[in-house]
Design a protein around this motif. Structure first.
Motif, mmCIF file in Angstrom:
data_model
loop_
_atom_site.group_PDB
_atom_site.id
_atom_site.type_symbol
_atom_site.label_atom_id
_atom_site.label_comp_id
_atom_site.label_asym_id
_atom_site.label_seq_id
_atom_site.Cartn_x
_atom_site.Cartn_y
_atom_site.Cartn_z
ATOM 1 N N ASN A 1 4.407 -11.242 -9.376
ATOM 2 C CA ASN A 1 4.667 -11.902 -7.727
ATOM 3 C C ASN A 1 4.572 -12.724 -8.204
ATOM 4 O O ASN A 1 4.502 -13.643 -9.214
ATOM 5 C CB ASN A 1 3.073 -10.494 -7.474
ATOM 6 C CG ASN A 1 3.138 -11.204 -6.057
ATOM 7 O OD1 ASN A 1 3.332 -12.170 -5.784
ATOM 8 N ND2 ASN A 1 2.659 -9.804 -6.008
ATOM 9 N N ASP B 1 11.954 2.015 -12.632
ATOM 10 C CA ASP B 1 11.160 2.947 -11.795
ATOM 11 C C ASP B 1 10.375 4.177 -12.890
ATOM 12 O O ASP B 1 9.348 4.691 -13.000
ATOM 13 C CB ASP B 1 11.927 4.243 -11.087
ATOM 14 C CG ASP B 1 12.115 3.069 -9.488
ATOM 15 O OD1 ASP B 1 11.293 2.081 -9.177
ATOM 16 O OD2 ASP B 1 13.245 3.397 -8.933
ATOM 17 N N LEU C 1 2.877 0.840 -13.608
ATOM 18 C CA LEU C 1 2.956 0.754 -12.841
ATOM 19 C C LEU C 1 1.544 1.373 -12.226
ATOM 20 O O LEU C 1 1.097 0.989 -11.623
ATOM 21 C CB LEU C 1 4.585 2.002 -12.197
ATOM 22 C CG LEU C 1 5.663 0.976 -11.978
ATOM 23 C CD1 LEU C 1 6.559 1.596 -12.015
ATOM 24 C CD2 LEU C 1 5.431 -0.252 -11.778
ATOM 25 N N LEU D 1 -1.134 -1.665 -12.181
ATOM 26 C CA LEU D 1 -0.921 -2.284 -10.853
ATOM 27 C C LEU D 1 -1.580 -1.303 -9.992
ATOM 28 O O LEU D 1 -2.108 -2.511 -8.821
ATOM 29 C CB LEU D 1 0.440 -2.454 -10.357
ATOM 30 C CG LEU D 1 1.188 -3.126 -11.602
ATOM 31 C CD1 LEU D 1 2.758 -3.370 -11.284
ATOM 32 C CD2 LEU D 1 0.405 -5.481 -11.772
ATOM 33 N N THR D 2 -1.190 -0.410 -9.568
ATOM 34 C CA THR D 2 -1.632 0.178 -8.370
ATOM 35 C C THR D 2 -3.184 0.635 -8.397
ATOM 36 O O THR D 2 -3.837 -0.142 -7.042
ATOM 37 C CB THR D 2 -1.332 1.234 -8.361
ATOM 38 O OG1 THR D 2 0.125 1.821 -8.513
ATOM 39 C CG2 THR D 2 -1.738 2.670 -7.386
ATOM 40 N N LYS E 1 -4.470 -2.177 -7.339
ATOM 41 C CA LYS E 1 -4.544 -2.596 -5.628
ATOM 42 C C LYS E 1 -2.914 -4.207 -5.721
ATOM 43 O O LYS E 1 -3.175 -4.832 -4.698
ATOM 44 C CB LYS E 1 -5.296 -3.045 -4.782
ATOM 45 C CG LYS E 1 -6.494 -2.185 -4.718
ATOM 46 C CD LYS E 1 -7.302 -2.002 -3.662
ATOM 47 C CE LYS E 1 -8.274 -0.632 -3.582
ATOM 48 N NZ LYS E 1 -9.400 -0.386 -2.706
ATOM 49 N N THR F 1 0.679 -5.194 -5.751
ATOM 50 C CA THR F 1 2.248 -4.807 -5.284
ATOM 51 C C THR F 1 3.379 -5.618 -6.433
ATOM 52 O O THR F 1 3.414 -6.582 -5.634
ATOM 53 C CB THR F 1 2.136 -4.524 -3.915
ATOM 54 O OG1 THR F 1 1.692 -3.784 -3.324
ATOM 55 C CG2 THR F 1 4.131 -4.050 -3.932
ATOM 56 N N ARG G 1 6.707 -7.596 -5.900
ATOM 57 C CA ARG G 1 7.285 -8.256 -5.271
ATOM 58 C C ARG G 1 8.617 -9.446 -5.943
ATOM 59 O O ARG G 1 7.799 -9.808 -6.784
ATOM 60 C CB ARG G 1 7.031 -8.223 -4.449
ATOM 61 C CG ARG G 1 5.521 -9.545 -3.738
ATOM 62 C CD ARG G 1 5.702 -9.801 -2.504
ATOM 63 N NE ARG G 1 4.663 -11.022 -2.405
ATOM 64 C CZ ARG G 1 5.181 -12.219 -2.071
ATOM 65 N NH1 ARG G 1 5.684 -12.679 -2.173
ATOM 66 N NH2 ARG G 1 4.345 -13.182 -1.991
#
Length: 492
Positions: free
Chosen positions: A83, A206, A305, A308-309, A312, A314, A316
């Protein structure tokens, strides 16, 4: 008018195609295989230290308060910025000390103050002196009402970015989420988020490639970044099997020329643990390096991932990444003249970008040279310094044809048609039937040609009677065999 509009539109399109031919063809390019430059600017060195402040309440002799503080380094490794504000993904072992540093501090302060032999380790020990041993046991955690030590432990984690000149102090981060095991992923956020355009980030995939033997690259640091310490990149291949968490995905050289698990395990122990594993297809992060010793493995991107979820956060990309990726595409397709300004823009946004600075240097050295594809295409399409004349000649011809065709179609559109001779209205005679239908105008038929009227003196009513068409009632000339209006023969 519709045909005229369509013709003029087609001619305009042809003119545009001729007049606006680009001197250099522009094509979209994919990133070539094996690229790691998308990720390496976002790789950071992580160093973790446990800071302990301890106060010993000495009740053995004269009452004293003895204060000490200790810094205990417990982890070094590699993290990846995801990020622009500086958020990092790494491993729990790089953020949470698995050892009880309060025990270590108790051993140290007792040995120093009471002059007894106690190892400076993380184990609880006993002393031969019962009184001292009682006080030592009361100093060890957990804290009780009769504790002889007051202990405060904090964790200090520093991230050193991949910049030049090297950042001597880095920036401080803290762990906000981590899995339960040492090799589980962790999320670390900066105590003071980066401002402005922020920092370079790495793109995350992904999923992990399923194919056995898929080539990857592992990028990390074996030391604190500096003039003599640069990021290290190692080629590796995904092996068969694997699972979630610490089971991981093994590495295996399909040609069996080297023992990749041993090689990567050794690099993990030297500081590359937690390093991003980069997919060879598109340069995205597909996992993190875990393990050590003789077995280096990969923690999959789905686990990363997932954490990270839970945190909270994201991941980018930012402004720096957009500019860098555009320049990188031109560089790897050998358009060095076009790549150089792109890397200069990246360095304006983030002056310390080591990778951009290195690629800019190469781009400037190769700009305009025999390897520069932009220069080669320009030379192929532009002889000398002048542009070929044939596009302008063709444009002039098309323009002339367009003007002529348009004028002709407009003339045909506006030219009046030859009027049809109509009989003169009745000047006198019996009144028409009021109930008759409205007269319908009909053009002359080629089957019934009209005989031209002879030039002669008009007879009076006494000299020759007036004749009228029995079909439509219009006046007839003296020499007409057919009605000049409706074509009906007058003999009937």
């Amino acid at each position: 008018m519709a045909r005229l509009t369509a013709l003029l539109g087609a001619i305009a399109a042809a003119l545009a195609a001729v007049l606006f031919l680009p001197a250099t063809p522009v094509a979209a390019h994919d990133h070539p295989s094996g690229i790691t430059d998308l990720v390496t600017p976002a790789v950071v060195r992580l160093e973790a230290v446990s800071h302990v402040e301890i106060t010993l309440l000495d009740h053995v002799g004269e009452l004293k308060h003895v204060e000490r503080s200790y810094d205990i380094p417990f982890a070094v490794g590699t993290g990846t910025v995801v990020n622009p504000d500086g958020t990092i993904v790494g491993l729990r072992r790089l953020a949470v000390n698995p050892d009880d540093v309060a025990v270590y501090a108790a051993n140290r302060i007792f040995a120093e103050h009471h002059k007894v032999k106690i190892p400076a380790d993380y184990d609880k020990h006993k002393l031969s002196d019962d009184l001292l041993d009682h006080h030592l046991q009361e100093c060890y955690p957990p804290k009780t009402d009769t504790a002889t030590c007051i202990i405060n432990v904090t964790t200090d984690i520093t991230a050193y970015p991949n910049v030049s000149p090297a950042s001597p102090n880095g920036y401080k981060v803290k762990c906000i989420k981590a899995g339960p095991d040492p090799d589980d992923p962790a999320v670390l956020v900066p105590l003071t988020p980066a401002t402005g355009v922020g920092m370079p980030t790495a793109p995350l995939a992904d999923k992990v490639p399923d194919q056995v033997g898929s080539p990857t690259n592992v990028a990390g640091f074996l030391g604190r970044p500096g003039p003599d310490v640069h990021h290290n990149v190692v080629i590796a291949h995904l092996g068969q099997g694997g699972g979630q968490g610490q089971n991981g995905r093994p590495f295996a050289d399909p040609e069996k020329k080297k023992d990749e698990p041993v090689e990567l395990g050794g690099l993990a122990d030297k500081g590359m643990v937690g390093a991003p594993v980069i997919g060879d297809k598109d340069g995205h992060v597909i996992g993190l390096l875990v393990g050590g010793g003789k077995e280096g493995k990969m923690l999959g991107i789905r686990e990363v991932l997932g954490v990270l979820t839970q945190a909270k956060v994201t991941p980018r990309r930012g402004t720096i990444d957009t500019a860098f990726e555009a320049a990188l595409t031109r560089y790897h397709t050998k358009y060095y003249t076009e790549a150089a300004p792109g890397f200069q823009r990246v360095l304006e946004l983030y002056p310390g970008n080591v990778v951009a600075a290195s690629l800019l240097k190469t781009s400037l050295a190769k700009r305009g040279g025999p390897e520069d594809q932009g220069t080669r295409q320009l030379a192929a399409t532009t002889p000398g310094t002048s542009r070929p004349l044939w596009p302008f000649i063709a444009a002039a011809v098309l323009l002339f044809l367009a003007a002529g065709g348009g004028a002709y179609l407009l003339w045909r559109r506006r030219a009046p048609e030859r009027p049809t001779e109509l009989p003169q209205p009745l000047a006198a005679g019996p009144p028409l039937d009021e109930g008759a239908n409205q007269t319908v105008v009909v053009r002359r038929s080629q089957s019934f040609p009209v005989v031209p009227q002879q030039q002669q003196q008009v007879m009076t009513a006494q000299e020759a009677p007036m004749k009228y068409c029995t079909s439509c009632g219009m006046r007839l000339g003296p020499a007409h065999r057919f009605c000049g209006y409706c074509g009906h023969p007058i003999e009937t």
